[in-house]
Design an enzyme around this catalytic site. Structure first.
Site, mmCIF file in Angstrom:
data_model
loop_
_atom_site.group_PDB
_atom_site.id
_atom_site.type_symbol
_atom_site.label_atom_id
_atom_site.label_comp_id
_atom_site.label_asym_id
_atom_site.label_seq_id
_atom_site.Cartn_x
_atom_site.Cartn_y
_atom_site.Cartn_z
ATOM 1 N N HIS A 193 0.852 -1.372 0.217
ATOM 2 C CA HIS A 193 -0.080 -0.160 0.129
ATOM 3 C C HIS A 193 0.589 0.948 0.288
ATOM 4 O O HIS A 193 2.362 1.358 0.548
ATOM 5 C CB HIS A 193 -0.971 -0.196 0.832
ATOM 6 C CG HIS A 193 -0.315 0.101 2.820
ATOM 7 N ND1 HIS A 193 -0.041 -1.550 3.109
ATOM 8 C CD2 HIS A 193 0.346 0.932 3.437
ATOM 9 C CE1 HIS A 193 0.726 -1.156 3.893
ATOM 10 N NE2 HIS A 193 0.834 -0.465 4.473
ATOM 11 N N GLY A 194 0.150 2.358 -0.172
ATOM 12 C CA GLY A 194 0.988 3.321 -0.023
ATOM 13 C C GLY A 194 0.033 5.199 -0.332
ATOM 14 O O GLY A 194 -1.271 4.995 -0.899
#
Lengths: 607, 154
Positions: free
Chosen positions: B66-67
């Site tokens: 994720h980011g």
């Protein structure tokens, strides 16, 4: 004459035996054991089987001695690292906490009963200290593994708050007995001066006494059978000596235990076992005597108001005091809530409530009965719910892999080695081919009922039972080698966080990814350093650290205390306040006002 | 929050083939780029940066890279079911075959984290995971992910 001896012994042994049997019931049903002891005392007493016992001085004397024995054992069994971990919060709870509890409770008592102010605070002081034995029995019976810091705090609090409550109660009784109505200012000054004098003297005698006990045990070559009796007697000598000098005997005996227990005293394991037994006996006697002493037929007159007071103590006075005391120590909300709830009252409160009777105070009986009922309420309400609450608040640490058996051995000369026994667990590092360090080589392996010596057993196989003779520095490493790691299962993911982060990475990356709101100086640390600094320099397995929206959890530390595994959770343990939220706010506002801080006005109220 | 709010059927790759963690992340970034219209490189760099902080392999063959990205308009998920698992440096050292990529706008804050923990929770449900592993149909996977009990439970 003989008859009296036999009869008294019969009755006495029957009571103690009944209490001992009831411990089995308590283990099975998780009932508060001390409640059972108390119940047996009550049932045999004047309103039950008809044993007449109404001698306040004897009850107080027996109770005090029993408490001294319990406190010595409690100090003796508290390791220094536990002390270091929790001394500050625990001592704050024991001093400030007890005083605040007494004050709040006293005010409520004054308005709910016909007691004078001083009598109200007297009752408050009597019920202000907590009973550790009750709590720890429940935790043990319920197989609850608490986080070390919570456990240590509770343990030390309950050991150190008795002397404070005792001091407050006795001072108040003396003031009331003198019959003059002192000015508040004079009273407070006297209290403070008296406090430091009593506690200072008690502490000095206790610490010196502790060292004295250790020296004597080392010097005199007493028989192993005699030694525990010798130590017990010395501890009572310290207790009495401090008291005779005008210090707090209870603080002295606790500290003496603490010093002796942490001084690598000879035959520590023998002493521990003996004191464990004595402690049990003291508990039983104390509760039986107090139960016998009470007269339940007098209870109804004061029942309603006492129950209300008991609930007030549980739901308002104690939580507020705990919240106030733990605020500076950054305990998570769940832990503060739990510590509030584990404020079980016990024998000490009842014992202290005898003092007004001893001095012949006008409302002495009422105070005693009231304290008795409050203790019952606390044992029933809190005692039954400690386990489920710990579970609900998510404070239970999954059991760590560890030795299945530990035999401490006393060796002449080289004092500190232990014999540890492990069952080799499938998938453990030793089976996965980890090399065995020299110090971890089993002295003995039991495989399928046969015992084998090194190196005859060849490669270890799962199910082997290994016995390792090792210096007490290494057990943590052995756990790692022989017992398998805690599996990553759903429950653990809740506990340790779903994700992992590398403690060696810079904290600034954490800030970039999740925006926890770090300070400028913290951006240059690694994540491990950040956690250490926020946790006050010392990290512990399963420590949790809330940073804005995220929570970091210590998954693993190495033997030097460095954080080597960190879990990351996005669901910081939801606060589950014991005090309803609006009440907490109001209490907070009140506190602010007391400190003359401007109270923040809510936008809604201005409109 | 329902997982169906985060992921569309087109964002599900029901039978992806990848040989390495890097290639897997590239393929995910590629799909995410085509959905969001962002440069693939940027997506890839963002999730790689997060992996440096610690693997997002949460165990049991599941990973949730994720980011946060400035250009993303809403929280966007991409899901891949791998034909054969790849090494992902996961917590339990097991190779990974189910991957949920989640991208969030820079200002998403708490919503981003809530979505992540919801995903982790759904993928912790043994039943759901077994069913997802057993199908190659994107619509079925989408239904499984958004329709589990776990996604509604607290």
């Amino acid at each position: 004459m003989d008859h009296v001896i036999y009869l008294a012994t019969l009755v006495g042994t029957a009571l103690v035996l009944a209490a001992a049997f009831s411990s089995l019931i308590a283990f099975r049903f998780g009932a508060p054991l001390l409640l059972l002891f108390l119940g047996i005392g009550l049932a045999s007493g004047v309103d039950g089987l008809g044993l007449r016992f109404d001698n306040a001085p004897v009850a107080y004397f027996a109770g005090s001695l029993a408490l001294a024995v319990i406190l010595f054992d409690s100090g003796f069994g508290t390791p220094v690292n536990v002390l270091r971990q929790a001394a500050l919060p625990a001592v704050t709870l024991a001093t400030v906490g007890v005083t605040v509890t007494m004050a709040i409770f006293g005010v409520a008592t004054h308005y709910l009963t016909n007691f004078t102010w001083l009598e109200s605070f007297l009752l408050g002081a009597a019920v202000a200290s907590t009973d550790a034995a009750a709590v720890f029995f429940l935790l043990r019976a319920g197989n609850i593994h608490l986080r070390d810091r919570v456990r240590s705090t509770l343990e030390i609090e309950s050991g150190t708050n008795d002397p404070i409550a005792i001091f407050l109660t006795i001072t108040l009784v003396e003031v009331i007995a003198m019959g003059v109505d002192p000015e508040a200012k004079v009273l407070v000054t006297d209290l403070i001066v008296g406090f430091f004098l009593t506690m200072g003297l008690g502490a000095a005698v206790g610490i010196l006494g502790g060292f004295g006990i250790v020296r004597l045990v080392e010097r005199l070559n007493l028989d192993h059978g005699l030694l525990p009796i010798f130590v017990l007697t010395l501890s009572l000598l310290v207790f009495a000596g401090a008291g005779a000098l005008g210090g707090s005997g209870f603080l002295a005996v606790y500290l003496a235990g603490l010093v002796a227990g942490n001084s690598q005293i000879r035959a520590a394991s023998v002493l521990k076992r003996f004191q464990d037994g004595m402690s049990w006996l003291a508990q039983i006697i104390m509760f039986l005597v107090l139960g016998l002493f009470a007269t339940p037929s007098q209870f109804p007159a004061i029942l309603g108001v006492s129950v209300v007071l008991g609930l007030f103590l549980i739901f308002i006075a104690r939580p507020f005091a705990v919240w106030l005391c733990l605020k500076p120590f950054r305990f998570p909300k769940t832990e503060t809530a739990f510590i509030s709830w584990v404020g079980l009252r016990g024998a000490v409160s009842i014992l202290l409530a005898i003092t007004p009777l001893l001095s012949g105070l006008e409302h002495g009986r009422d105070i005693f009965n009231s304290a008795f009922i409050i203790v019952l309420v606390s044992l029933v309400v809190q005692g039954w719910t400690v386990g489920p609450l710990a579970r609900r608040l998510g404070l239970i640490v999954p059991p760590r892999p560890g030795p299945i058996e530990k035999v401490e051995l006393e060796l002449p000369g080289s004092a500190h080695h232990e014999l540890l026994s492990y069952r080799v667990v499938p998938g453990s590092p030793v089976l996965r081919g980890e090399r065995l360090p020299r110090w971890a080589r089993p002295s003995l392996v039991v495989r399928e009922g046969r015992s084998m010596k090194f190196p005859d057993f060849g490669r270890l196989v799962a199910g082997d039972r290994v016995y390792i003779f090792v210096s007490d520095r290494y057990p943590a490493l052995l756990d790692r080698l022989f017992a398998s790691r805690v599996d990553v299962d759903p429950e653990d993911a809740d506990f340790f966080g779903a994700f992992a982060v590398d403690p060696e990475r810079p904290a600034s990356e954490l800030e970039a990814a999740y925006g926890p709101g770090l300070a400028e100086a913290e951006m240059n640390m690694t994540i491990g350093e950040l956690m250490l600094s926020r946790l006050g320099g010392r990290a512990e397995y399963a420590d949790r650290l809330t940073l804005g929206p995220i929570e970091l959890i210590v998954r693993d530390i190495d033997e030097k205390g460095k954080i080597i595994g960190v879990g990351l959770s996005f669901e910081p343990t939801p606060p589950q306040p014991v005090i309803p939220e609006n009440l907490r706010e109001r209490a907070g506002a009140l506190f602010d006002r007391i400190l003359r801080r401007p109270v923040k006005e809510k936008a809604g109220e201005e409109a | 929050m329902d997982l169906s709010d985060l992921i569309e059927v087109q964002a599900i790759m029901p039978a992806l083939k990848a040989n390495s963690k890097k290639q897997l992340l590239q393929l995910l970034a590629e799909r995410a780029a085509s959905i969001t219209g962002l440069p693939e490189r940027e997506v890839f760099d963002t999730i790689l940066q997060r992996e440096r902080l610690g693997s997002t392999g949460v165990g049991n063959g599941i990973a949730i890279p994720h980011g946060k990205l400035a250009g993303v308009k809403r929280i966007t998920g991409v899901f891949a079911r791998l034909e054969s698992p790849v090494e992902f440096e996961a917590l339990d050292d097991q190779p990974v075959d189910l991957v949920f990529l989640l991208l969030a706008p820079e200002g998403a804050g708490a919503d981003h984290l809530k979505a992540l923990s919801r995903i982790a929770r759904v993928l912790r449900d043994g039943d759901t995971v077994a069913k997802v592993r057993g199908t190659r149909d994107a619509t079925a996977i989408h239904a499984l992910l958004s329709d589990t009990q776990a996604s509604h439970a607290a």
